[in-house]
Scaffold this motif. Structure first.
Motif, PDB file in Angstrom:
ATOM      1  N   TYR A 166       0.842  -1.191   0.000  1.00 43.85           N
ATOM      2  CA  TYR A 166       0.000   0.000   0.000  1.00 43.85           C
ATOM      3  C   TYR A 166       0.879   1.244   0.000  1.00 43.85           C
ATOM      4  O   TYR A 166       1.834   1.346   0.769  1.00 43.85           O
ATOM      5  CB  TYR A 166      -0.922  -0.016   1.219  1.00 43.85           C
ATOM      6  N   ALA A 167       0.534   2.183  -0.878  1.00 39.86           N
ATOM      7  CA  ALA A 167       1.312   3.424  -0.957  1.00 39.86           C
ATOM      8  C   ALA A 167       0.991   4.354   0.188  1.00 39.86           C
ATOM      9  O   ALA A 167       1.848   5.133   0.627  1.00 39.86           O
ATOM     10  CB  ALA A 167       1.038   4.123  -2.292  1.00 39.86           C
ATOM     11  N   SER A 168      -0.253   4.291   0.680  1.00 38.12           N
ATOM     12  CA  SER A 168      -0.655   5.197   1.755  1.00 38.12           C
ATOM     13  C   SER A 168      -1.934   4.704   2.407  1.00 38.12           C
ATOM     14  O   SER A 168      -2.621   3.808   1.901  1.00 38.12           O
ATOM     15  CB  SER A 168      -0.860   6.619   1.223  1.00 38.12           C
ATOM     16  N   ILE A 169      -2.237   5.323   3.538  1.00 32.95           N
ATOM     17  CA  ILE A 169      -3.553   5.256   4.161  1.00 32.95           C
ATOM     18  C   ILE A 169      -3.994   6.700   4.323  1.00 32.95           C
ATOM     19  O   ILE A 169      -3.217   7.548   4.775  1.00 32.95           O
ATOM     20  CB  ILE A 169      -3.532   4.597   5.554  1.00 32.95           C
ATOM     21  N   PHE A 170      -5.240   7.010   3.974  1.00 35.22           N
ATOM     22  CA  PHE A 170      -5.730   8.356   4.248  1.00 35.22           C
ATOM     23  C   PHE A 170      -7.208   8.315   4.592  1.00 35.22           C
ATOM     24  O   PHE A 170      -7.941   7.422   4.160  1.00 35.22           O
ATOM     25  CB  PHE A 170      -5.472   9.308   3.079  1.00 35.22           C
ATOM     26  N   GLY A 171      -7.622   9.281   5.403  1.00 40.68           N
ATOM     27  CA  GLY A 171      -9.005   9.352   5.840  1.00 40.68           C
ATOM     28  C   GLY A 171      -9.068   9.896   7.246  1.00 40.68           C
ATOM     29  O   GLY A 171      -8.106  10.510   7.738  1.00 40.68           O
ATOM     30  N   PRO A 172     -10.184   9.699   7.947  1.00 37.93           N
ATOM     31  CA  PRO A 172     -10.338  10.194   9.313  1.00 37.93           C
ATOM     32  C   PRO A 172      -9.176   9.767  10.207  1.00 37.93           C
ATOM     33  O   PRO A 172      -8.800   8.586  10.243  1.00 37.93           O
ATOM     34  CB  PRO A 172     -11.668   9.588   9.752  1.00 37.93           C
ATOM     35  N   ALA A 173      -8.631  10.735  10.933  1.00 39.14           N
ATOM     36  CA  ALA A 173      -7.328  10.559  11.574  1.00 39.14           C
ATOM     37  C   ALA A 173      -7.280   9.399  12.560  1.00 39.14           C
ATOM     38  O   ALA A 173      -6.341   8.585  12.538  1.00 39.14           O
ATOM     39  CB  ALA A 173      -6.927  11.852  12.270  1.00 39.14           C
TER      40      ALA A 173
END
Length: 297
Positions: free
Chosen positions: A111-118
């Motif tokens: 996975y290149a990233s995780i993003f969303g609610p902290a």
């Protein structure tokens, strides 16, 4: 505790009575309506997955291998997480994040990233780190901002929609923004993939740009996700030659005006430490709705 099963099979945890508690599995086409209803609980924060559903019409795995993990309490879908190049939680309680992280790990993807609610993003990251996924950078606090209605400052009328005829000018500007933001070139590994992504945004009418008479890109941004309820702005970039001249607010007001042709709410998230950008967004009329986080691998 999750049982050790293949990632395409349900994973179960037990409550104190020994009864089945939560089940995690890959969603299929039959789960599309339930996923949409779940995501619509917050159409701004979940604009990414809602845009995907609008585009494909299905929660089923994509031809490229991306899928959505669903968390069920009995028959009820109570949380989800997109798992493609990135992990994107959808109304996922942080206490359930470790279950999803374990399934994501067993799926064997990078996975290149995780993003969303902290809170949920950081919970996913914590469990994945225990499983050997080490982050390049953690941006733990990114205000989620949104505006509805007209911007508070005059829009720069020179900002318009990108044209595919200008692709050779827009692509280098996009690459410069990406490298400035994450610290490496988007062309690493596959120049073709990033180029197709930029071209696709232009063709969709989601590229916003001002190219002056000399062919220089002065400012650009993209609508990274678009639904009938909201858009999410990404890739905001001012050419370094024109920074510090008081142009940003007018350009961002122009972004809002153009984005509102698609949806009434324009949203974005920004690094907490980027005080100049945050001041610009506040001047334009953006208000804080919550906090995102991004983990880069």
């Amino acid at each position: 505790m999750l049982s050790r099963v293949a990632p395409w099979l349900p994973s179960r945890s037990k409550d104190g009575t020994g009864q089945d508690d939560f089940t995690v599995r890959v969603l299929g086409a039959a789960d599309t309506r339930a996923l949409r209803v779940l995501a619509m609980e917050d159409p701004v924060a979940n604009v990414f997955i809602l845009a995907h559903l609008d585009s494909t019409g299905s929660a089923a795995p994509t031809s490229g291998g991306a899928s959505v993990f669903g968390v069920f309490d009995g028959d009820a879908l109570v949380g989800a997480c997109w798992a493609g190049a990135n992990l994107v939680p959808v109304q996922l309680d942080p206490e359930l994040a470790s279950r999803v992280a374990a399934v994501a790990h067993r799926a064997g993807r990078r996975y290149a990233s995780i993003f969303g609610p902290a809170e949920t993003v950081l919970a996913l990251h914590s469990r994945l780190e225990q499983l050997g996924h080490f982050a390049h950078e953690v941006r733990a606090e990114q205000p989620l901002l949104a505006i509805s209605g007209p911007p508070a400052v005059e829009a720069n009328p020179q900002l318009g929609f990108g044209n595919i005829a200008d692709f050779d000018r827009i692509l280098p500007a996009c690459a410069a923004m990406f490298e400035e933001e994450v610290g490496y070139s988007p062309f690493l590994g596959s120049e073709d993939f990033y180029s197709r992504r930029v071209a696709g945004l232009i063709r969709q009418g989601h590229s916003l740009v001002h190219i002056d008479a000399g062919g220089t890109v002065k400012f650009k941004a993209e609508l990274g996700a678009v639904t009938a309820q909201a858009t999410q702005v990404q890739g905001v970039w001012m050419n370094p030659e024109f920074r510090g001249k008081g142009l940003s607010a007018g350009y961002m007001a122009g972004v809002v005006v153009l984005a509102q042709q698609f949806a009434p709410i324009t949203s974005l998230y920004v690094n907490e430490y980027n005080t100049r950008a945050r001041a610009t967004y506040e001047r334009v009329g953006f208000k804080r709705l919550g906090t995102f986080a991004t983990v880069l691998y």
